[in-house]
Design an enzyme around this catalytic site. Structure first.
Site, PDB file in Angstrom:
ATOM      1  N   HIS A  83       3.352  -7.890  -9.720  1.00 40.05           N
ATOM      2  CA  HIS A  83       2.594  -8.965  -9.087  1.00 40.05           C
ATOM      3  C   HIS A  83       2.973 -10.337  -9.635  1.00 40.05           C
ATOM      4  O   HIS A  83       2.354 -11.333  -9.265  1.00 40.05           O
ATOM      5  CB  HIS A  83       1.089  -8.734  -9.286  1.00 40.05           C
ATOM      6  CG  HIS A  83       0.543  -7.611  -8.454  1.00 40.05           C
ATOM      7  ND1 HIS A  83      -0.743  -7.126  -8.576  1.00 40.05           N
ATOM      8  CD2 HIS A  83       1.124  -6.865  -7.470  1.00 40.05           C
ATOM      9  CE1 HIS A  83      -0.936  -6.135  -7.718  1.00 40.05           C
ATOM     10  NE2 HIS A  83       0.190  -5.951  -7.041  1.00 40.05           N
ATOM     11  N   SER A 108       4.800 -19.390 -11.417  1.00 35.49           N
ATOM     12  CA  SER A 108       6.205 -19.044 -11.164  1.00 35.49           C
ATOM     13  C   SER A 108       6.261 -17.929 -10.119  1.00 35.49           C
ATOM     14  O   SER A 108       6.633 -16.802 -10.433  1.00 35.49           O
ATOM     15  CB  SER A 108       6.892 -18.598 -12.456  1.00 35.49           C
ATOM     16  OG  SER A 108       6.150 -17.546 -13.086  1.00 35.49           O
ATOM     17  N   HIS A 111       7.651   1.461  -1.313  1.00 34.76           N
ATOM     18  CA  HIS A 111       7.516   2.207  -0.063  1.00 34.76           C
ATOM     19  C   HIS A 111       8.664   3.185   0.136  1.00 34.76           C
ATOM     20  O   HIS A 111       8.891   3.656   1.241  1.00 34.76           O
ATOM     21  CB  HIS A 111       7.476   1.244   1.126  1.00 34.76           C
ATOM     22  CG  HIS A 111       6.128   0.638   1.364  1.00 34.76           C
ATOM     23  ND1 HIS A 111       5.208   1.199   2.217  1.00 34.76           N
ATOM     24  CD2 HIS A 111       5.543  -0.469   0.857  1.00 34.76           C
ATOM     25  CE1 HIS A 111       4.118   0.458   2.235  1.00 34.76           C
ATOM     26  NE2 HIS A 111       4.290  -0.559   1.425  1.00 34.76           N
ATOM     27  N   PRO A 136      -2.149   2.023  -4.206  1.00 37.74           N
ATOM     28  CA  PRO A 136      -3.481   1.654  -4.687  1.00 37.74           C
ATOM     29  C   PRO A 136      -3.915   0.302  -4.131  1.00 37.74           C
ATOM     30  O   PRO A 136      -3.153  -0.669  -4.191  1.00 37.74           O
ATOM     31  CB  PRO A 136      -3.308   1.603  -6.217  1.00 37.74           C
ATOM     32  CG  PRO A 136      -1.842   1.385  -6.422  1.00 37.74           C
ATOM     33  CD  PRO A 136      -1.153   2.089  -5.302  1.00 37.74           C
TER      34      PRO A 136
END
Length: 266
Positions: free
Chosen positions: A132, A188, A69, A102
């Protein structure tokens, strides 16, 4: 106080320290930007982030999100140095996040184009998708894959059945609880590793935009390479994050250094 608010408060204090020490602002980002004007600025940032992470492991994912951001930090985890010197903009619109980042529903071609619009290659897109590996997601971001997928009243066939069953337990159909979240990399969730890619190979990519990487032979090969070569992925990830840090830079007299990062200077 929530972990996100504590982090913002922490960074606000850091920015005030930097502002009070800075005598002049240069026009180029660089590692050690504050070395002469505020010698310990980057050390303060690193130390405060470390302490925040000890209190709440979710801070790591929050910082990655902040970087996406438009924010700079000298992050932990992979131990790479981020050139400092970015100034804050005077405009901040929540709508810009939804239109520029996205969404989790994109397919591989859409993802490739979305990242290309920002100057990134397809390989860099696959590399950055590895972010991610940490953090959590609201159930609403992937619930379409669990029930009534594409109007078929069944689950996404590309989703591992056992993983899907676990997700259904964590995200019951019809739930209206907006606070339901699950880890994006269950094995994890607080460690920056290649578990994300290993999960994709096992059909346990949480989002459509994760599992879709296996639908293209080139991106699928890159997923395999990253899963097998953790050190290579770390190097590529650091390079891609540094490149992202150079996007839309405000330097010199453009923008401002906020005394409170929540609001523009009055």
């Amino acid at each position: 106080m929530s972990s996100s608010k504590k982090l913002i408060t922490c960074l606000s204090i850091i920015l005030v320290v930097v502002l009070s020490c800075t005598q002049s602002v240069h026009s180029q980002l660089q590692v050690g930007f504050y070395m002469n004007s505020c010698t310990f600025a980057e050390f303060i940032v690193k130390d405060e982030v470390r302490k925040a992470f000890i209190q709440d492991e979710g801070v790591a994912a929050g910082l990655v999100r902040l970087h996406f951001h438009d924010c700079f930090v000298r992050t932990g985890g992979e131990g790479y140095y981020v050139p400092a010197g970015r100034r804050d903009g005077r405009t901040s619109l929540a709508s810009e996040a939804s239109t520029n980042l996205p969404p989790p529903t994109l397919d591989v071609d859409q993802l490739t184009q979305s990242f290309a619009n920002k100057g990134f290659t397809q390989e860099e897109m696959v590399t950055l998708s590895g972010a991610h590996t940490i953090g959590r997601s609201h159930c609403t971001s992937f619930s379409n894959r669990l029930n009534n997928f594409n109007g078929t009243r069944s689950q996404d066939p590309s989703l591992d059945p056992m993983y899907a069953a676990r997700l259904k337990e964590q995200c019951p159909q019809g739930s209206t609880d907006p606070n339901l979240v699950v880890p994006m990399n269950p094995s994890s969730p607080a460690v920056t590793d290649v578990g994300y890619y290993i999960d994709i190979l096992a059909n346990r990519g949480l989002f459509t935009s994760d599992q879709t990487l296996m639908r293209n032979p080139i991106t699928a090969n890159q997923v395999n390479q990253n899963a097998r070569n953790p050190m290579l992925w770390r190097l590529k990830f650091a390079a891609a994050m540094l490149k992202m840090g150079q996007l839309g830079v405000l330097t010199g007299n453009a923008g401002e250094i906020r005394t409170n990062c929540r609001v523009i200077n009055s």
